[in-house]
Design a protein around this motif. Structure first.
Motif, PDB file in Angstrom:
ATOM      1  N   ILE A 177     -50.315  19.462 106.303  1.00  8.29           N
ATOM      2  CA  ILE A 177     -49.039  20.148 106.259  1.00  8.29           C
ATOM      3  C   ILE A 177     -48.145  19.443 105.250  1.00  8.29           C
ATOM      4  O   ILE A 177     -47.843  18.266 105.374  1.00  8.29           O
ATOM      5  N   TYR A 237     -52.232  28.473 101.904  1.00  9.67           N
ATOM      6  CA  TYR A 237     -52.765  28.095 103.216  1.00  9.67           C
ATOM      7  C   TYR A 237     -54.234  28.502 103.259  1.00  9.67           C
ATOM      8  O   TYR A 237     -54.718  29.242 102.404  1.00  9.67           O
ATOM      9  N   GLY A 276     -50.837  24.072 104.504  1.00  7.79           N
ATOM     10  CA  GLY A 276     -51.331  24.043 105.873  1.00  7.79           C
ATOM     11  C   GLY A 276     -52.636  24.803 105.951  1.00  7.79           C
ATOM     12  O   GLY A 276     -53.035  25.478 104.997  1.00  7.79           O
ATOM     13  N   VAL A 323     -55.962  26.301 108.928  1.00  8.79           N
ATOM     14  CA  VAL A 323     -56.589  26.389 110.249  1.00  8.79           C
ATOM     15  C   VAL A 323     -58.091  26.478 110.071  1.00  8.79           C
ATOM     16  O   VAL A 323     -58.593  27.385 109.393  1.00  8.79           O
ATOM     17  N   VAL A 345     -59.418  24.971 116.591  1.00  9.68           N
ATOM     18  CA  VAL A 345     -58.627  25.793 117.512  1.00  9.68           C
ATOM     19  C   VAL A 345     -59.514  26.546 118.506  1.00  9.68           C
ATOM     20  O   VAL A 345     -59.012  27.298 119.333  1.00  9.68           O
ATOM     21  N   HIS A 405     -52.537  32.322 115.966  1.00  6.45           N
ATOM     22  CA  HIS A 405     -52.352  30.871 115.907  1.00  6.45           C
ATOM     23  C   HIS A 405     -51.939  30.445 114.509  1.00  6.45           C
ATOM     24  O   HIS A 405     -51.038  29.597 114.348  1.00  6.45           O
ATOM     25  N   ALA A 406     -52.592  31.011 113.499  1.00  7.47           N
ATOM     26  CA  ALA A 406     -52.280  30.632 112.117  1.00  7.47           C
ATOM     27  C   ALA A 406     -50.822  30.938 111.787  1.00  7.47           C
ATOM     28  O   ALA A 406     -50.124  30.104 111.190  1.00  7.47           O
ATOM     29  N   LYS A 409     -48.257  31.167 113.761  1.00 11.81           N
ATOM     30  CA  LYS A 409     -47.381  30.227 114.467  1.00 11.81           C
ATOM     31  C   LYS A 409     -47.412  28.853 113.806  1.00 11.81           C
ATOM     32  O   LYS A 409     -46.369  28.206 113.640  1.00 11.81           O
ATOM     33  N   GLN A 410     -48.595  28.410 113.426  1.00 10.24           N
ATOM     34  CA  GLN A 410     -48.706  27.096 112.798  1.00 10.24           C
ATOM     35  C   GLN A 410     -48.024  27.073 111.435  1.00 10.24           C
ATOM     36  O   GLN A 410     -47.365  26.086 111.068  1.00 10.24           O
TER      37      GLN A 410
END
Length: 225
Positions: free
Chosen positions: A4, A129, A154, A156, A161, A173-174, A176-177
């Motif tokens: 990140i 990302y 960032g 994922v 996960v 999830h991605a 939100k992250q």
């Protein structure tokens, strides 16, 4: 390493409507080349001696990235259990399966055309990302081996996960992250079902077929010049 980072936005001549668009890359066959038939021909030359036998063993070992390998991708099974499961199911020796698993991470080699486009996007001030189905040992190898991984703001990996694309949960999830709304994201993936899953959740999405086609798409969207 930490994935990140803060994004350094730059002034460009790009259309204002695209300034906040973030680009999310799949990895296999988009950023990194993945040729499992060639891998097996090299590692298991007696088994995968012809294109036909190589294709057979690709299906047996990787199961279209479902089954045992899908569990590996989603972090549900670690290497020793994976080796034992594949050997028992296929009749391969455990040493043969281990040789494939050991050799696979290094066989994920960067696709220079995509990497060049990523550099242009980063230079234009775009946030990058990734969202990739990837076993944990492979993910750790990529993070160590390739300096351009630092370009990503960032990312994922499915194994971290515990869920694979195209499940909606990994896309949720991605977002939100990453701290992004779906409409602000352009997702690039080579696999049609992943593209459809992203679009159903409100993401912008483009199916990757090659770097030349992707370059045209990015120019048309005003993301690079």
């Amino acid at each position: 390493m930490s994935m990140i980072k803060s994004s350094a936005w730059s002034d460009t001549l790009l259309d204002a409507s695209t300034v906040d668009t973030a680009i999310v890359f799949d990895f296999g066959r988009v950023v990194f080349d993945w040729q499992p038939e060639a891998l097996l021909s090299r590692v298991l030359p007696r088994r995968a001696a012809t294109p036909e036998t190589a294709a057979h063993w690709v299906e047996q070992i990787f199961q279209s990235y479902q089954g045992d390998w899908g569990d590996f991708d989603s972090g549900q099974v670690e290497v020793p259990a994976l080796i034992e499961r594949i050997a028992r199911r296929t009749g391969l020796d455990e040493a043969e399966v281990m040789a494939v698993v050991d050799a696979a991470p290094a066989s994920l080699t960067p696709l220079s055309g995509t990497v060049a486009l990523m550099k242009r996007l980063k230079d234009a001030g775009r946030s990058l990302y990734f969202l990739s189905n990837m076993p944990l040992p492979f993910a750790e190898h990529l993070e160590r081996a390739h300096p351009f991984m630092d370009w990503f703001d960032g990312g994922v990996f499915s194994s971290r996960v515990k869920v694979n694309k195209p499940a909606a949960a990994i896309f949720d999830h991605a977002l939100k992250q990453f701290g992004l709304p779906a409409e602000q994201v352009l997702f690039i993936d080579d696999h049609g079902p992943n593209i459809e899953a992203a679009k159903a959740l409100g993401w912008q999405a483009v199916q990757f077929v090659g770097d030349a086609e992707l370059e045209r798409e990015l120019i048309e969207r005003g993301l690079i010049v």
